[in-house]
Enzyme design. Structure first.
Site, mmCIF file in Angstrom:
data_model
loop_
_atom_site.group_PDB
_atom_site.id
_atom_site.type_symbol
_atom_site.label_atom_id
_atom_site.label_comp_id
_atom_site.label_asym_id
_atom_site.label_seq_id
_atom_site.Cartn_x
_atom_site.Cartn_y
_atom_site.Cartn_z
ATOM 1 N N GLN A 95 5.043 2.247 7.578
ATOM 2 C CA GLN A 95 4.360 1.165 6.852
ATOM 3 C C GLN A 95 5.135 -0.138 7.001
ATOM 4 O OE1 GLN A 95 3.042 2.761 2.725
ATOM 5 N NE2 GLN A 95 4.615 4.163 3.459
ATOM 6 N N ASP A 132 8.783 -4.542 9.909
ATOM 7 C CA ASP A 132 9.932 -4.920 10.742
ATOM 8 C C ASP A 132 9.908 -4.093 12.028
ATOM 9 O OD1 ASP A 132 11.494 -2.411 10.520
ATOM 10 O OD2 ASP A 132 11.758 -2.961 8.419
ATOM 11 N N HIS A 185 0.898 -1.120 9.063
ATOM 12 C CA HIS A 185 0.706 -2.387 8.356
ATOM 13 C C HIS A 185 1.029 -3.616 9.196
ATOM 14 C CE1 HIS A 185 0.998 -0.080 4.250
ATOM 15 N NE2 HIS A 185 -0.144 0.099 4.867
ATOM 16 N N CYS A 223 -7.804 -19.057 22.267
ATOM 17 C CA CYS A 223 -6.705 -20.028 22.270
ATOM 18 C C CYS A 223 -5.406 -19.222 22.193
ATOM 19 C CB CYS A 223 -6.806 -20.959 21.072
ATOM 20 S SG CYS A 223 -8.349 -21.889 20.963
ATOM 21 N N CYS A 227 -4.394 -24.765 15.684
ATOM 22 C CA CYS A 227 -4.904 -25.002 17.031
ATOM 23 C C CYS A 227 -5.329 -26.464 17.161
ATOM 24 C CB CYS A 227 -6.086 -24.084 17.332
ATOM 25 S SG CYS A 227 -6.792 -24.380 18.966
HETATM 26 P P1 OAD Z 1 7.868 0.295 -1.984
HETATM 27 O O1 OAD Z 1 8.701 -0.894 -2.285
HETATM 28 O O2 OAD Z 1 6.615 0.488 -2.767
HETATM 29 O O3 OAD Z 1 8.748 1.606 -2.185
HETATM 30 C C1 OAD Z 1 10.040 1.667 -1.638
HETATM 31 C C2 OAD Z 1 10.566 3.059 -1.890
HETATM 32 O O4 OAD Z 1 11.809 3.197 -1.215
HETATM 33 C C3 OAD Z 1 10.825 3.382 -3.369
HETATM 34 O O5 OAD Z 1 10.235 4.632 -3.677
HETATM 35 C C4 OAD Z 1 12.360 3.454 -3.459
HETATM 36 O O6 OAD Z 1 12.806 4.409 -4.407
HETATM 37 C C5 OAD Z 1 12.707 3.886 -2.053
HETATM 38 N N1 OAD Z 1 14.058 3.512 -1.609
HETATM 39 C C6 OAD Z 1 14.817 2.454 -1.974
HETATM 40 N N2 OAD Z 1 15.984 2.435 -1.288
HETATM 41 C C7 OAD Z 1 15.957 3.513 -0.463
HETATM 42 C C8 OAD Z 1 16.859 4.035 0.522
HETATM 43 N N3 OAD Z 1 18.022 3.432 0.786
HETATM 44 N N4 OAD Z 1 16.499 5.163 1.193
HETATM 45 C C9 OAD Z 1 15.323 5.778 0.927
HETATM 46 N N5 OAD Z 1 14.434 5.319 0.020
HETATM 47 C C10 OAD Z 1 14.743 4.206 -0.668
HETATM 48 O O7 OAD Z 1 7.578 0.278 -0.411
HETATM 49 P P2 OAD Z 1 6.428 1.007 0.402
HETATM 50 O O8 OAD Z 1 6.156 2.340 -0.171
HETATM 51 O O9 OAD Z 1 6.791 0.895 1.831
HETATM 52 O O10 OAD Z 1 2.378 -3.391 2.443
HETATM 53 O O11 OAD Z 1 5.209 0.056 0.106
HETATM 54 C C11 OAD Z 1 3.984 0.288 0.737
HETATM 55 C C12 OAD Z 1 3.350 -1.019 1.152
HETATM 56 O O12 OAD Z 1 3.205 -1.862 0.006
HETATM 57 C C13 OAD Z 1 4.160 -1.836 2.128
HETATM 58 O O13 OAD Z 1 3.936 -1.447 3.470
HETATM 59 C C14 OAD Z 1 3.680 -3.222 1.881
HETATM 60 C C15 OAD Z 1 3.593 -3.217 0.373
HETATM 61 O O14 OAD Z 1 2.694 -4.121 -0.177
HETATM 62 C C16 OAD Z 1 2.195 -4.214 3.496
HETATM 63 O O15 OAD Z 1 3.093 -4.866 3.998
HETATM 64 C C17 OAD Z 1 0.798 -4.252 3.958
#
Ligand code: OAD
Length: 248
Positions: free
Chosen positions: A106, A109, A124, A142, A155
């Site tokens: 997701q 980067d 994403h 473009c 543009c």
């Molecule tokens: P979240 O910010 O919702 O969740 C991050 C998760 O990573 C949490 O459950 C943390 O406990 C966990 N975490 C933190 N540090 C960690 C580490 N060092 N190792 C392992 N886990 C760790 O992020 P996503 O689930 O990726 O959408 O969020 C989903 C989507 O919501 C993203 O892709 C983004 C956002 O809006 C788009 O960019 C479209």
């Protein structure tokens, strides 16, 4: 972490024996590379910024410069970040055992790609990519790279705005991405879900898809997630701590 030894060893053996492994990653995967997550209390981006203003087409149309500048800062952070030990463990595994691992991310980067998982399925989008806001009204393509240095670039011929190549709230996923992710989840013997809160669909449904397909499902996350109930085993640790032990 002594209490984690047995589940880690068990999972490591399953991964070593599997012919298909799928790893779904979220923002926590890149946290130890210095990239902020979204939903962590205090440090998550959505605890400090309003996603409706910064991560939706309506927000961009309302204030294109604010949104462009926010993404420009995040792009700079991504360019400066380096893959962590977790990314590197997955990249090394893919080099050692080609064709076994599918990474579905997701994350917007490019740290999986830089660590050696070039064919990561990106659900994403890509924060470093530029896209036009609208299909070109002049009926021809473009080049966003020729759109100048305004914030956002525009543009010169048709006025169309450049936007970052990420999926915003309410938008479709990139064509083919969820299909590729579901194929990998269904085929997996081991499904590892790393660093995601499980709050965003359809990505959050991939753990259940894999489990229905017969996979051993494991979660790596220092905190509880919304999909812990889908997993056979939950490992409370970080990506950079645990992935080298699981894939090394
Ligand atoms: P979240 O910010 O919702 O969740 C991050 C998760 O990573 C949490 O459950 C943390 O406990 C966990 N975490 C933190 N540090 C960690 C580490 N060092 N190792 C392992 N886990 C760790 O992020 P996503 O689930 O990726 O959408 O969020 C989903 C989507 O919501 C993203 O892709 C983004 C956002 O809006 C788009 O960019 C479209």
């Amino acid at each position: 972490m002594a209490e984690l030894d047995d589940p880690v060893r068990d999972l490591r053996e399953r991964i070593a024996a599997a012919s298909r492994v799928c790893v779904l990653t979220g923002a926590g995967m890149s946290a130890e590379s210095g990239i902020a997550t979204f939903r962590d209390a205090l440090t998550g981006l959505w605890s400090r910024f309003d996603p409706a203003r910064l991560a939706s087409e309506e927000g961009f149309r309302a204030d294109p410069q604010l949104v462009w500048d926010w993404y420009a800062e995040r792009r700079e952070g991504v360019r400066q970040a380096q893959p962590n030990a977790g990314h590197r463990a997955l990249g090394d595994f893919a080099r050692r055992r080609p064709g076994v691992l599918t990474v579905v991310s997701q994350n917007v980067d490019d740290l999986h790609q830089r660590a050696g998982n070039a064919d990561t399925v990106r659900l994403h989008g890509d924060i470093l990519a530029d896209r036009w806001l609208e299909p070109c009204r002049r009926g021809r393509a473009c080049d966003p790279a020729a759109a100048g240095i305004d914030r956002p670039p525009r543009c010169a011929e048709c006025g169309n705005l450049v936007r970052p190549g990420v999926v915003w709230f309410g938008e479709m996923l990139p064509p083919g991405a969820i299909e590729a992710a579901e194929r990998a989840a269904r085929a997996a013997e081991v499904m590892l879900v790393v660093g995601t809160s499980g709050a965003v669909w359809p990505a959050a449904g991939l753990a259940a898809t894999a489990r229905r397909g017969g996979a051993r499902v494991a979660i790596v996350n220092p905190h509880a997630s919304e999909i812990d109930g889908e997993a056979h085993v939950v490992l409370r640790g970080t990506a950079a701590q645990l992935l080298p032990r699981l894939f090394g």
